[in-house]
Design a protein around this motif. Structure first.
Motif, PDB file in Angstrom:
ATOM      1  N   GLU A 167       4.901   7.628  -0.813  1.00 12.37           N
ATOM      2  CA  GLU A 167       5.422   6.907   0.351  1.00 12.37           C
ATOM      3  C   GLU A 167       4.695   5.581   0.572  1.00 12.37           C
ATOM      4  O   GLU A 167       3.478   5.507   0.499  1.00 12.37           O
ATOM      5  N   GLU A 168       5.461   4.539   0.875  1.00  6.27           N
ATOM      6  CA  GLU A 168       4.849   3.251   1.192  1.00  6.27           C
ATOM      7  C   GLU A 168       4.289   3.279   2.612  1.00  6.27           C
ATOM      8  O   GLU A 168       4.959   3.733   3.544  1.00  6.27           O
ATOM      9  N   VAL A 169       3.054   2.785   2.767  1.00  2.13           N
ATOM     10  CA  VAL A 169       2.404   2.747   4.082  1.00  2.13           C
ATOM     11  C   VAL A 169       1.915   1.328   4.412  1.00  2.13           C
ATOM     12  O   VAL A 169       1.081   1.155   5.300  1.00  2.13           O
ATOM     13  N   THR A 170       2.470   0.328   3.732  1.00  2.00           N
ATOM     14  CA  THR A 170       2.135  -1.063   4.008  1.00  2.00           C
ATOM     15  C   THR A 170       2.333  -1.340   5.494  1.00  2.00           C
ATOM     16  O   THR A 170       3.356  -0.987   6.061  1.00  2.00           O
ATOM     17  N   GLY A 171       1.341  -1.969   6.097  1.00  2.00           N
ATOM     18  CA  GLY A 171       1.444  -2.352   7.500  1.00  2.00           C
ATOM     19  C   GLY A 171       1.119  -1.250   8.489  1.00  2.00           C
ATOM     20  O   GLY A 171       1.048  -1.501   9.694  1.00  2.00           O
ATOM     21  N   GLN A 172       0.931  -0.026   8.026  1.00  2.00           N
ATOM     22  CA  GLN A 172       0.542   1.067   8.928  1.00  2.00           C
ATOM     23  C   GLN A 172      -0.980   0.998   9.094  1.00  2.00           C
ATOM     24  O   GLN A 172      -1.732   1.388   8.204  1.00  2.00           O
ATOM     25  N   THR A 173      -1.399   0.489  10.232  1.00  2.00           N
ATOM     26  CA  THR A 173      -2.815   0.156  10.431  1.00  2.00           C
ATOM     27  C   THR A 173      -3.748   1.356  10.333  1.00  2.00           C
ATOM     28  O   THR A 173      -4.926   1.177  10.014  1.00  2.00           O
ATOM     29  N   LYS A 193       0.845  -1.194   0.000  1.00  2.00           N
ATOM     30  CA  LYS A 193       0.000   0.000   0.000  1.00  2.00           C
ATOM     31  C   LYS A 193       0.882   1.246   0.000  1.00  2.00           C
ATOM     32  O   LYS A 193       1.890   1.292   0.710  1.00  2.00           O
ATOM     33  N   PHE A 194       0.476   2.254  -0.775  1.00  2.00           N
ATOM     34  CA  PHE A 194       1.242   3.487  -0.941  1.00  2.00           C
ATOM     35  C   PHE A 194       0.318   4.693  -0.934  1.00  2.00           C
ATOM     36  O   PHE A 194      -0.832   4.605  -1.354  1.00  2.00           O
ATOM     37  N   LEU A 195       0.846   5.817  -0.502  1.00  2.00           N
ATOM     38  CA  LEU A 195       0.156   7.079  -0.712  1.00  2.00           C
ATOM     39  C   LEU A 195       0.347   7.471  -2.172  1.00  2.00           C
ATOM     40  O   LEU A 195       1.263   6.991  -2.841  1.00  2.00           O
ATOM     41  N   VAL A 196      -0.508   8.339  -2.670  1.00  2.00           N
ATOM     42  CA  VAL A 196      -0.449   8.803  -4.056  1.00  2.00           C
ATOM     43  C   VAL A 196      -0.088  10.276  -4.028  1.00  2.00           C
ATOM     44  O   VAL A 196      -0.672  11.050  -3.274  1.00  2.00           O
ATOM     45  N   ASN A 197       0.895  10.671  -4.846  1.00  2.00           N
ATOM     46  CA  ASN A 197       1.417  12.040  -4.770  1.00  2.00           C
ATOM     47  C   ASN A 197       0.930  12.981  -5.872  1.00  2.00           C
ATOM     48  O   ASN A 197       1.353  14.127  -5.922  1.00  2.00           O
ATOM     49  N   SER A 198       0.070  12.503  -6.778  1.00  2.00           N
ATOM     50  CA  SER A 198      -0.501  13.389  -7.796  1.00  2.00           C
ATOM     51  C   SER A 198      -1.772  12.753  -8.350  1.00  2.00           C
ATOM     52  O   SER A 198      -2.028  11.576  -8.119  1.00  2.00           O
ATOM     53  N   LEU A 199      -2.519  13.539  -9.112  1.00  2.00           N
ATOM     54  CA  LEU A 199      -3.756  13.035  -9.712  1.00  2.00           C
ATOM     55  C   LEU A 199      -3.540  12.469 -11.121  1.00  2.00           C
ATOM     56  O   LEU A 199      -4.509  12.142 -11.804  1.00  2.00           O
ATOM     57  N   LYS A 200      -2.283  12.320 -11.543  1.00  2.00           N
ATOM     58  CA  LYS A 200      -1.980  11.788 -12.875  1.00  2.00           C
ATOM     59  C   LYS A 200      -2.592  10.411 -13.104  1.00  2.00           C
ATOM     60  O   LYS A 200      -2.883  10.039 -14.241  1.00  2.00           O
ATOM     61  N   PHE A 201      -2.762   9.645 -12.031  1.00  2.00           N
ATOM     62  CA  PHE A 201      -3.283   8.285 -12.147  1.00  2.00           C
ATOM     63  C   PHE A 201      -4.646   8.255 -12.831  1.00  2.00           C
ATOM     64  O   PHE A 201      -4.995   7.271 -13.491  1.00  2.00           O
ATOM     65  N   LYS A 202      -5.435   9.325 -12.683  1.00  2.00           N
ATOM     66  CA  LYS A 202      -6.792   9.329 -13.238  1.00  2.00           C
ATOM     67  C   LYS A 202      -6.782   9.190 -14.761  1.00  2.00           C
ATOM     68  O   LYS A 202      -7.679   8.569 -15.333  1.00  2.00           O
TER      69      LYS A 202
END
Length: 158
Positions: A134-140, A7-16
Protein backbone atom coordinates in the motif's frame (compact mmCIF):
# COMPACT_ATOMS: atom_id res chain seq x y z
CA UNK A 1 17.71 20.51 -2.77
CA UNK A 2 14.17 19.40 -3.43
CA UNK A 3 13.42 15.84 -2.34
CA UNK A 4 10.73 14.06 -4.36
CA UNK A 5 9.78 10.60 -3.16
CA UNK A 6 6.93 8.15 -2.77
CA UNK A 7 6.54 5.86 0.21
CA UNK A 8 5.00 2.38 0.45
CA UNK A 9 4.47 -0.36 2.97
CA UNK A 10 6.28 -3.63 2.21
CA UNK A 11 4.22 -6.83 2.05
CA UNK A 12 6.95 -9.51 2.18
CA UNK A 13 10.59 -10.07 3.07
CA UNK A 14 11.53 -10.97 -0.54
CA UNK A 15 13.25 -7.59 -0.87
CA UNK A 16 16.14 -8.81 1.32
CA UNK A 17 17.30 -11.22 -1.41
CA UNK A 18 17.40 -8.33 -3.91
CA UNK A 19 19.32 -5.89 -1.67
CA UNK A 20 22.68 -4.67 -2.94
CA UNK A 21 23.67 -3.16 0.40
CA UNK A 22 22.36 -2.55 3.89
CA UNK A 23 23.24 -0.23 6.76
CA UNK A 24 22.36 0.01 10.43
CA UNK A 25 20.85 3.44 11.15
CA UNK A 26 20.25 5.27 14.42
CA UNK A 27 18.63 8.67 14.19
CA UNK A 28 17.03 11.27 16.38
CA UNK A 29 15.40 14.65 15.93
CA UNK A 30 16.60 17.94 17.36
CA UNK A 31 13.38 19.53 16.09
CA UNK A 32 10.11 17.98 14.89
CA UNK A 33 8.14 21.15 14.17
CA UNK A 34 5.49 20.78 11.43
CA UNK A 35 7.27 23.38 9.27
CA UNK A 36 10.73 21.79 9.58
CA UNK A 37 12.61 18.87 11.09
CA UNK A 38 16.27 18.70 12.06
CA UNK A 39 17.60 15.15 12.10
CA UNK A 40 20.84 13.62 13.36
CA UNK A 41 21.73 10.25 11.84
CA UNK A 42 24.43 7.63 12.16
CA UNK A 43 24.39 5.41 9.08
CA UNK A 44 27.01 2.69 9.22
CA UNK A 45 30.26 4.55 9.91
CA UNK A 46 29.03 8.01 8.81
CA UNK A 47 27.22 10.81 10.59
CA UNK A 48 24.76 13.29 9.04
CA UNK A 49 22.82 16.39 9.98
CA UNK A 50 19.68 16.92 7.87
CA UNK A 51 17.09 19.67 7.70
CA UNK A 52 13.76 18.96 5.98
CA UNK A 53 11.02 21.44 5.21
CA UNK A 54 7.27 20.97 5.17
CA UNK A 55 5.91 18.58 2.53
CA UNK A 56 3.76 19.81 -0.32
CA UNK A 57 0.04 18.97 -0.35
CA UNK A 58 0.51 15.51 -1.91
CA UNK A 59 3.37 14.65 0.46
CA UNK A 60 5.73 13.79 -2.40
CA UNK A 61 8.09 16.75 -2.29
CA UNK A 62 9.87 18.94 0.25
CA UNK A 63 13.08 20.87 0.81
CA UNK A 64 15.98 18.77 2.12
CA UNK A 65 19.49 19.84 3.08
CA UNK A 66 22.08 17.42 4.42
CA UNK A 67 25.72 17.56 5.41
CA UNK A 68 28.08 14.89 6.64
CA UNK A 69 29.42 15.22 10.19
CA UNK A 70 31.69 12.92 12.15
CA UNK A 71 30.20 9.93 13.95
CA UNK A 72 31.55 11.36 17.21
CA UNK A 73 29.63 14.61 16.58
CA UNK A 74 26.49 12.68 15.63
CA UNK A 75 26.70 10.61 18.84
CA UNK A 76 26.99 13.78 20.91
CA UNK A 77 24.04 15.40 19.11
CA UNK A 78 21.89 12.28 19.60
CA UNK A 79 22.07 13.02 23.35
CA UNK A 80 20.38 16.38 22.66
CA UNK A 81 17.57 14.92 20.57
CA UNK A 82 13.92 14.80 21.48
CA UNK A 83 12.71 11.54 23.01
CA UNK A 84 12.40 8.59 20.63
CA UNK A 85 15.52 7.42 18.80
CA UNK A 86 14.73 5.53 15.59
CA UNK A 87 16.57 2.23 15.01
CA UNK A 88 16.42 0.54 11.61
CA UNK A 89 18.26 -1.29 8.89
CA UNK A 90 18.13 0.31 5.44
CA UNK A 91 18.35 -1.92 2.39
CA UNK A 92 19.19 -0.45 -1.03
CA UNK A 93 17.48 -2.33 -3.84
CA UNK A 94 17.86 -1.49 -7.52
CA UNK A 95 14.66 -2.11 -9.46
CA UNK A 96 14.06 -0.91 -13.00
CA UNK A 97 15.66 2.52 -13.32
CA UNK A 98 15.36 3.37 -9.62
CA UNK A 99 16.79 2.48 -6.23
CA UNK A 100 14.29 1.55 -3.53
CA UNK A 101 15.34 2.24 0.04
CA UNK A 102 13.61 -0.19 2.38
CA UNK A 103 13.66 0.52 6.11
CA UNK A 104 13.08 -2.34 8.53
CA UNK A 105 12.41 -0.77 11.92
CA UNK A 106 13.37 -2.11 15.35
CA UNK A 107 12.83 -1.08 18.94
CA UNK A 108 9.54 0.75 19.47
CA UNK A 109 8.80 0.60 15.72
CA UNK A 110 9.51 -3.10 15.25
CA UNK A 111 7.16 -4.72 12.76
CA UNK A 112 7.09 -1.74 10.41
CA UNK A 113 8.79 -2.01 7.01
CA UNK A 114 8.58 0.96 4.63
CA UNK A 115 10.01 1.46 1.12
CA UNK A 116 10.80 4.81 -0.49
CA UNK A 117 11.71 5.63 -4.06
CA UNK A 118 13.23 8.99 -5.01
CA UNK A 119 12.01 10.54 -8.24
CA UNK A 120 13.12 13.29 -10.61
CA UNK A 121 9.60 14.76 -10.80
CA UNK A 122 6.27 14.10 -9.05
CA UNK A 123 4.56 12.37 -11.98
CA UNK A 124 7.50 10.16 -12.92
CA UNK A 125 6.53 6.56 -13.60
CA UNK A 126 8.51 3.68 -12.15
CA UNK A 127 8.37 -0.10 -11.99
CA UNK A 128 6.97 -1.52 -8.77
CA UNK A 129 8.43 -4.72 -7.32
CA UNK A 130 5.91 -7.36 -6.20
CA UNK A 131 6.88 -6.89 -2.54
CA UNK A 132 5.69 -3.29 -2.63
CA UNK A 133 2.38 -2.85 -0.79
CA UNK A 134 0.00 0.00 0.00
CA UNK A 135 1.16 3.52 -0.82
CA UNK A 136 1.47 5.75 2.27
CA UNK A 137 2.99 8.85 0.64
CA UNK A 138 1.91 11.94 2.55
CA UNK A 139 0.60 10.01 5.57
CA UNK A 140 2.53 11.85 8.26
CA UNK A 141 2.28 9.04 10.83
CA UNK A 142 4.82 7.16 8.66
CA UNK A 143 7.36 10.02 8.78
CA UNK A 144 10.34 9.07 10.93
CA UNK A 145 9.92 12.30 12.90
CA UNK A 146 6.42 11.18 13.88
CA UNK A 147 7.45 7.56 14.52
CA UNK A 148 9.89 8.93 17.09
CA UNK A 149 6.95 10.56 18.95
CA UNK A 150 4.25 7.94 18.37
CA UNK A 151 5.97 4.61 17.65
CA UNK A 152 4.42 1.93 15.49
CA UNK A 153 4.01 -0.43 18.48
CA UNK A 154 1.56 2.06 20.04
CA UNK A 155 -0.73 2.11 16.98
CA UNK A 156 -3.89 0.10 17.15
CA UNK A 157 -3.38 -2.89 14.88
CA UNK A 158 -6.36 -4.79 13.53
Amino acid sequence: MQEIERKFLVNSLKFKKEARSSFQIAQGFLNTHAERTVRVRIKGNQGFLTIKGKSNESGTSRFEWETEISVAEAKELLHLCEKGIIEKIRYNIPYGNHIFEVDEFFGENEGLIVAEVELQHENETFQKPDWLGEEVTGQTNYYNSQLSKKPYKTWRHE
